[in-house]
Structure formats: C-alpha cells, structure tokens
Design an enzyme around this catalytic site. Structure first.
Site, PDB file in Angstrom:
ATOM      1  N   CYS A 173     -14.578   1.904  14.975  1.00  0.00           N
ATOM      2  CA  CYS A 173     -15.026   0.668  15.631  1.00  0.00           C
ATOM      3  C   CYS A 173     -16.153   0.944  16.621  1.00  0.00           C
ATOM      4  O   CYS A 173     -16.255   2.044  17.189  1.00  0.00           O
ATOM      5  CB  CYS A 173     -13.882   0.046  16.421  1.00  0.00           C
ATOM      6  SG  CYS A 173     -12.529  -0.579  15.443  1.00  0.00           S
ATOM      7  N   GLU A 228     -18.642   2.601   9.210  1.00  0.00           N
ATOM      8  CA  GLU A 228     -17.618   2.561   8.167  1.00  0.00           C
ATOM      9  C   GLU A 228     -17.730   3.748   7.232  1.00  0.00           C
ATOM     10  O   GLU A 228     -18.693   4.519   7.275  1.00  0.00           O
ATOM     11  CB  GLU A 228     -17.714   1.213   7.423  1.00  0.00           C
ATOM     12  CG  GLU A 228     -17.420   0.053   8.366  1.00  0.00           C
ATOM     13  CD  GLU A 228     -17.304  -1.295   7.694  1.00  0.00           C
ATOM     14  OE1 GLU A 228     -17.686  -1.429   6.514  1.00  0.00           O
ATOM     15  OE2 GLU A 228     -16.815  -2.222   8.363  1.00  0.00           O
ATOM     16  N   CYS A 247      -9.951  -4.397  18.922  1.00  0.00           N
ATOM     17  CA  CYS A 247      -8.668  -4.172  18.247  1.00  0.00           C
ATOM     18  C   CYS A 247      -7.734  -3.399  19.172  1.00  0.00           C
ATOM     19  O   CYS A 247      -8.158  -2.854  20.199  1.00  0.00           O
ATOM     20  CB  CYS A 247      -8.890  -3.426  16.931  1.00  0.00           C
ATOM     21  SG  CYS A 247      -9.204  -1.669  17.140  1.00  0.00           S
ATOM     22  N   CYS A 291      -8.709   0.201  19.997  1.00  0.00           N
ATOM     23  CA  CYS A 291      -9.841   0.282  20.935  1.00  0.00           C
ATOM     24  C   CYS A 291      -9.379  -0.033  22.354  1.00  0.00           C
ATOM     25  O   CYS A 291      -9.796   0.609  23.313  1.00  0.00           O
ATOM     26  CB  CYS A 291     -10.959  -0.672  20.522  1.00  0.00           C
ATOM     27  SG  CYS A 291     -11.909  -0.044  19.129  1.00  0.00           S
ATOM     28  N   ASN A 347     -20.078  -0.271  14.795  1.00  0.00           N
ATOM     29  CA  ASN A 347     -19.071   0.245  13.865  1.00  0.00           C
ATOM     30  C   ASN A 347     -19.715   1.083  12.767  1.00  0.00           C
ATOM     31  O   ASN A 347     -20.806   0.793  12.290  1.00  0.00           O
ATOM     32  CB  ASN A 347     -18.162  -0.857  13.306  1.00  0.00           C
ATOM     33  CG  ASN A 347     -18.894  -2.065  12.742  1.00  0.00           C
ATOM     34  OD1 ASN A 347     -19.989  -2.403  13.153  1.00  0.00           O
ATOM     35  ND2 ASN A 347     -18.275  -2.723  11.784  1.00  0.00           N
ATOM     36  N   GLU A 401     -16.521  -0.146  19.655  1.00  0.00           N
ATOM     37  CA  GLU A 401     -16.107   0.106  21.047  1.00  0.00           C
ATOM     38  C   GLU A 401     -15.777   1.576  21.272  1.00  0.00           C
ATOM     39  O   GLU A 401     -16.110   2.154  22.305  1.00  0.00           O
ATOM     40  CB  GLU A 401     -14.869  -0.736  21.389  1.00  0.00           C
ATOM     41  CG  GLU A 401     -15.100  -2.231  21.367  1.00  0.00           C
ATOM     42  CD  GLU A 401     -14.863  -2.871  19.998  1.00  0.00           C
ATOM     43  OE1 GLU A 401     -15.091  -2.209  18.960  1.00  0.00           O
ATOM     44  OE2 GLU A 401     -14.452  -4.037  19.971  1.00  0.00           O
TER      45      GLU A 401
HETATM   46  N1  THU Z   1     -14.374  -3.542  14.250  1.00  0.00           N
HETATM   47  C1  THU Z   1     -14.952  -3.092  15.387  1.00  0.00           C
HETATM   48  O1  THU Z   1     -15.974  -2.374  15.352  1.00  0.00           O
HETATM   49  N2  THU Z   1     -14.390  -3.437  16.561  1.00  0.00           N
HETATM   50  C2  THU Z   1     -13.286  -4.213  16.690  1.00  0.00           C
HETATM   51  O2  THU Z   1     -12.783  -4.376  17.784  1.00  0.00           O
HETATM   52  C3  THU Z   1     -12.713  -4.871  15.513  1.00  0.00           C
HETATM   53  C4  THU Z   1     -13.190  -4.363  14.210  1.00  0.00           C
HETATM   54  C5  THU Z   1     -14.974  -3.159  12.971  1.00  0.00           C
HETATM   55  C6  THU Z   1     -14.151  -2.186  12.172  1.00  0.00           C
HETATM   56  C7  THU Z   1     -14.656  -2.462  10.777  1.00  0.00           C
HETATM   57  O3  THU Z   1     -15.819  -1.679  10.555  1.00  0.00           O
HETATM   58  C8  THU Z   1     -15.041  -3.922  10.807  1.00  0.00           C
HETATM   59  O4  THU Z   1     -15.149  -4.290  12.168  1.00  0.00           O
HETATM   60  C9  THU Z   1     -14.054  -4.847  10.122  1.00  0.00           C
HETATM   61  O5  THU Z   1     -12.766  -4.639  10.600  1.00  0.00           O
END
Ligand code: THU
Length: 160
Positions: free
Chosen positions: A73, A64, A112, A115, A62, A75
């Site tokens: 994310c 940010e 999520c 994704c 991920n 994925e």
């Molecule tokens: N996140 C992911 O990378 N993948 C997911 O399937 C769920 C959430 C990340 C997004 C964000 O940077 C952090 O987790 C918190 O939500």
C-alpha cells in the site's frame, strides 16, 4: 460488567479547496504521488504524502505485484521510506488520496488495517500524534488528529 465507549472524531471539509494552505499543498503532493502508482491489477491508485518536522515531504504510492500479497500500500511505502531516510524526524501530517480507472472515487479513502497498525508504530515511537488527511479523487476531505483515533484497542509495544 461495564460498558466501554470508544469515541472518535474527525473534521470534514467540503473539498481540497477548503483546506488550509499547508494541508492543500500536502494533498496536492499526494495527488502527484498517486499519478505514479503501479497498480496494473486493481487499477486503483493510491498516493500518500508525509510532511516531516524538518519540512521534508516524503511520497509513496501503491506498488502491486503479479503475486498479489507481495504488493504494498501507498501509506506503508511512504512511512517506511520516511522512517528509513529520516529515522529521527517526526511526522507532522500524512495526506492520502485514491482514484480508480473505472469510476470516480468521491469519498475519502481510509488506510487499510495493516497500514493503520504500521503507522501507529511510528506515532507511538515519536510520542506525538500526527494528522491524517483522507481524500478520494474528488470531494470531501476527512482530517483526524491522530492515528490512535483510527485504531482503538490496538496492539502495541506495551504488551511485549
Ligand atoms: N491500497 C493502498 O495503497 N492503501 C490503502 O489504504 C488501501 C488499498 C492499495 C492496495 C492495492 O494496490 C489497491 O489499493 C487495491 O486494494
């Protein structure tokens, strides 16, 4: 009126140690990717590792952003990296792992909704289901045989 029943199934392993060799290898790659996540706002790091049919392993984590919705994310970073670098290569498996700064993530983390939708696009495109391996930081690993099983009643190109 009729009732529609959606059934989904998955296999649960006690830990990464119980996985078959290739799956454990891929999950360890996801752990490597997780360590490089850029997650200064949530302190929740996610790593993803894709195995392609040519044997290539593509990693993502991920990323940010101070403007929160501009982050991405793990994925989708991984699947878009794979799709852009190897557009004709099928995805065989995708391993996901997550850890948090303030607690141990002891249950498998599912992708999520956004994704799942993005991943489904490529499963449909390649016309072959791909295996999803879901883990937290420690503990059980859930394995599903396809993306479809994670996203019933989904939107796809048949509507367009
Ligand atoms: N996140 C992911 O990378 N993948 C997911 O399937 C769920 C959430 C990340 C997004 C964000 O940077 C952090 O987790 C918190 O939500």
């Amino acid at each position: 009126m009729r009732k529609i029943e959606i059934k989904t199934s998955a296999t649960c392993y006690d830990s990464i140690d119980a996985l078959e060799k290739e799956d454990a290898f891929l999950m360890n790659k996801a752990i490597e990717a997780r360590a490089k996540a850029y997650a200064p706002y949530s302190n929740f790091s996610v790593g993803a590792a894709l195995l392609l049919e040519n044997g290539a392993v593509v990693l993502g984590n991920n990323q940010e952003n101070a403007a929160y919705p501009s982050g991405m994310c793990a994925e989708r970073v991984a699947i878009w990296k794979a799709a852009s670098e190897y557009p004709t290569m099928k995805v065989l498996k995708l391993a996901i792992t997550a850890s948090a700064a303030n607690a141990t993530v002891a249950k498998p983390v599912g992708p999520c909704g956004a994704c799942r939708q993005s991943l489904l696009e490529y499963e449909i495109k390649q016309a072959t289901p791909f295996k999803m391996l879901l883990m937290g930081e420690v503990g059980e690993v859930i394995i599903t045989d396809s993306l479809v099983s994670l996203l019933p009643f989904s939107f796809d190109n048949t509507y367009l």
